[in-house]
Design a protein around this motif. Structure first.
Motif, PDB file in Angstrom:
ATOM      1  N   ILE A  87       0.834  -1.204   0.000  1.00 52.70           N
ATOM      2  CA  ILE A  87       0.000   0.000   0.000  1.00 52.70           C
ATOM      3  C   ILE A  87       0.868   1.253   0.000  1.00 52.70           C
ATOM      4  CG2 ILE A  87      -1.623   1.350   1.389  1.00 52.70           C
ATOM      5  CD1 ILE A  87      -2.898  -1.353   2.205  1.00 52.70           C
ATOM      6  N   SER A  88       1.913   1.285   0.823  1.00 56.43           N
ATOM      7  CA  SER A  88       2.766   2.481   0.875  1.00 56.43           C
ATOM      8  C   SER A  88       3.522   2.682  -0.435  1.00 56.43           C
ATOM      9  CB  SER A  88       3.734   2.415   2.054  1.00 56.43           C
ATOM     10  OG  SER A  88       4.657   1.371   1.888  1.00 56.43           O
ATOM     11  N   LYS A  89       3.952   1.591  -1.075  1.00 52.60           N
ATOM     12  CA  LYS A  89       4.617   1.718  -2.378  1.00 52.60           C
ATOM     13  C   LYS A  89       3.645   2.223  -3.435  1.00 52.60           C
ATOM     14  CE  LYS A  89       8.470  -1.429  -1.901  1.00 52.60           C
ATOM     15  NZ  LYS A  89       9.266  -2.454  -2.534  1.00 52.60           N
ATOM     16  N   GLU A  90       2.404   1.743  -3.389  1.00 50.93           N
ATOM     17  CA  GLU A  90       1.396   2.198  -4.345  1.00 50.93           C
ATOM     18  C   GLU A  90       1.096   3.677  -4.151  1.00 50.93           C
ATOM     19  OE1 GLU A  90      -1.093   2.272  -7.478  1.00 50.93           O
ATOM     20  OE2 GLU A  90       0.244   0.618  -6.926  1.00 50.93           O
ATOM     21  N   ARG A  91       0.980   4.102  -2.902  1.00 49.41           N
ATOM     22  CA  ARG A  91       0.743   5.526  -2.625  1.00 49.41           C
ATOM     23  C   ARG A  91       1.914   6.374  -3.106  1.00 49.41           C
ATOM     24  NH1 ARG A  91      -1.785   5.032   3.386  1.00 49.41           N
ATOM     25  NH2 ARG A  91      -3.905   4.545   2.737  1.00 49.41           N
ATOM     26  N   ALA A  92       3.125   5.899  -2.873  1.00 48.35           N
ATOM     27  CA  ALA A  92       4.305   6.635  -3.339  1.00 48.35           C
ATOM     28  C   ALA A  92       4.318   6.729  -4.855  1.00 48.35           C
ATOM     29  CB  ALA A  92       5.580   5.957  -2.833  1.00 48.35           C
ATOM     30  N   ARG A  93       3.938   5.661  -5.528  1.00 50.51           N
ATOM     31  CA  ARG A  93       3.870   5.654  -6.995  1.00 50.51           C
ATOM     32  C   ARG A  93       2.819   6.647  -7.495  1.00 50.51           C
ATOM     33  NH1 ARG A  93       3.106  -0.072  -8.376  1.00 50.51           N
ATOM     34  NH2 ARG A  93       4.384  -0.061  -6.613  1.00 50.51           N
ATOM     35  N   GLU A  94       1.647   6.655  -6.842  1.00 51.22           N
ATOM     36  CA  GLU A  94       0.581   7.585  -7.220  1.00 51.22           C
ATOM     37  C   GLU A  94       1.019   9.028  -7.008  1.00 51.22           C
ATOM     38  OE1 GLU A  94      -2.877   6.566  -4.958  1.00 51.22           O
ATOM     39  OE2 GLU A  94      -3.132   4.629  -5.965  1.00 51.22           O
ATOM     40  N   LEU A  95       1.654   9.292  -5.869  1.00 52.68           N
ATOM     41  CA  LEU A  95       2.118  10.642  -5.574  1.00 52.68           C
ATOM     42  C   LEU A  95       3.194  11.066  -6.568  1.00 52.68           C
ATOM     43  CD1 LEU A  95       1.918  13.112  -3.785  1.00 52.68           C
ATOM     44  CD2 LEU A  95       3.571  12.057  -2.244  1.00 52.68           C
TER      45      LEU A  95
END
Length: 168
Positions: free
Chosen positions: A98-106
């Motif tokens: 989840i944190s990697k996905e959020r970082a990718r989205e950001l």
């Protein structure tokens, strides 16, 4: 003896610039190139640079070199993936994903912003620089830093809302 001290200080400052570029998301090879070019410019112009402003001058020159190279290649990269190496034992695999996905989205949303806005947001919120330090690094007034941070946050919020609307 004084020259050796200056070289040691310069190496230490260039290492800080290199780490800053990596933290900002500049690829390893590009960061090395930027630091090397910055060192060459510093050696050529060291007589004209005030000693109190060396770090901010080095960061500004390295960033300008990186942006020039990006313009030549027509691309900007902001990589916010902070999880390199071993994961912390307190995080579950789901939390890491989840944190990697959020970082990718950001990172994707930051790439939609003007490079200056993305840079000022990263300086403030990822690198935790003060308004004064950002003003020195960017060569603008503290008031301009505050105004541009406000505008960048507003634009980032608008892009986040648009991204969420697209998902719905």
């Amino acid at each position: 003896m004084r020259e050796a001290l200056n070289i040691d200080v310069l190496n230490r400052e260039l290492n800080i610039v290199y780490k800053y570029l990596l933290k900002k998301g500049v690829p390893h090879i590009d960061a090395q190139d930027a630091v090397q070019e910055t060192a060459l410019k510093y050696i050529k112009l060291s007589d004209t640079i005030r000693s109190s402003k060396v770090r901010s001058w080095l960061i500004r020159v390295a960033l300008n070199y990186h942006y020039d190279q990006c313009r030549k290649n027509k691309k900007y990269h902001f990589n916010l993936d902070e999880h390199s190496g071993e994961p912390e034992s307190t995080e579950t695999p789901e939390a890491l994903v989840i944190s990697k996905e959020r970082a990718r989205e950001l990172s994707s949303i930051l790439n939609q912003l003007k490079p200056f806005y993305a840079e000022i947001l990263l300086l403030k919120y990822q690198s935790n620089f003060t308004y004064e330090e950002i003003a020195i690094i960017l060569g603008i007034s503290i008031g301009a830093v505050k105004i541009n941070l406000y505008r960048a946050r507003k634009k980032l919020l608008k892009c986040l809302e648009e991204a969420r609307d697209d998902e719905s």
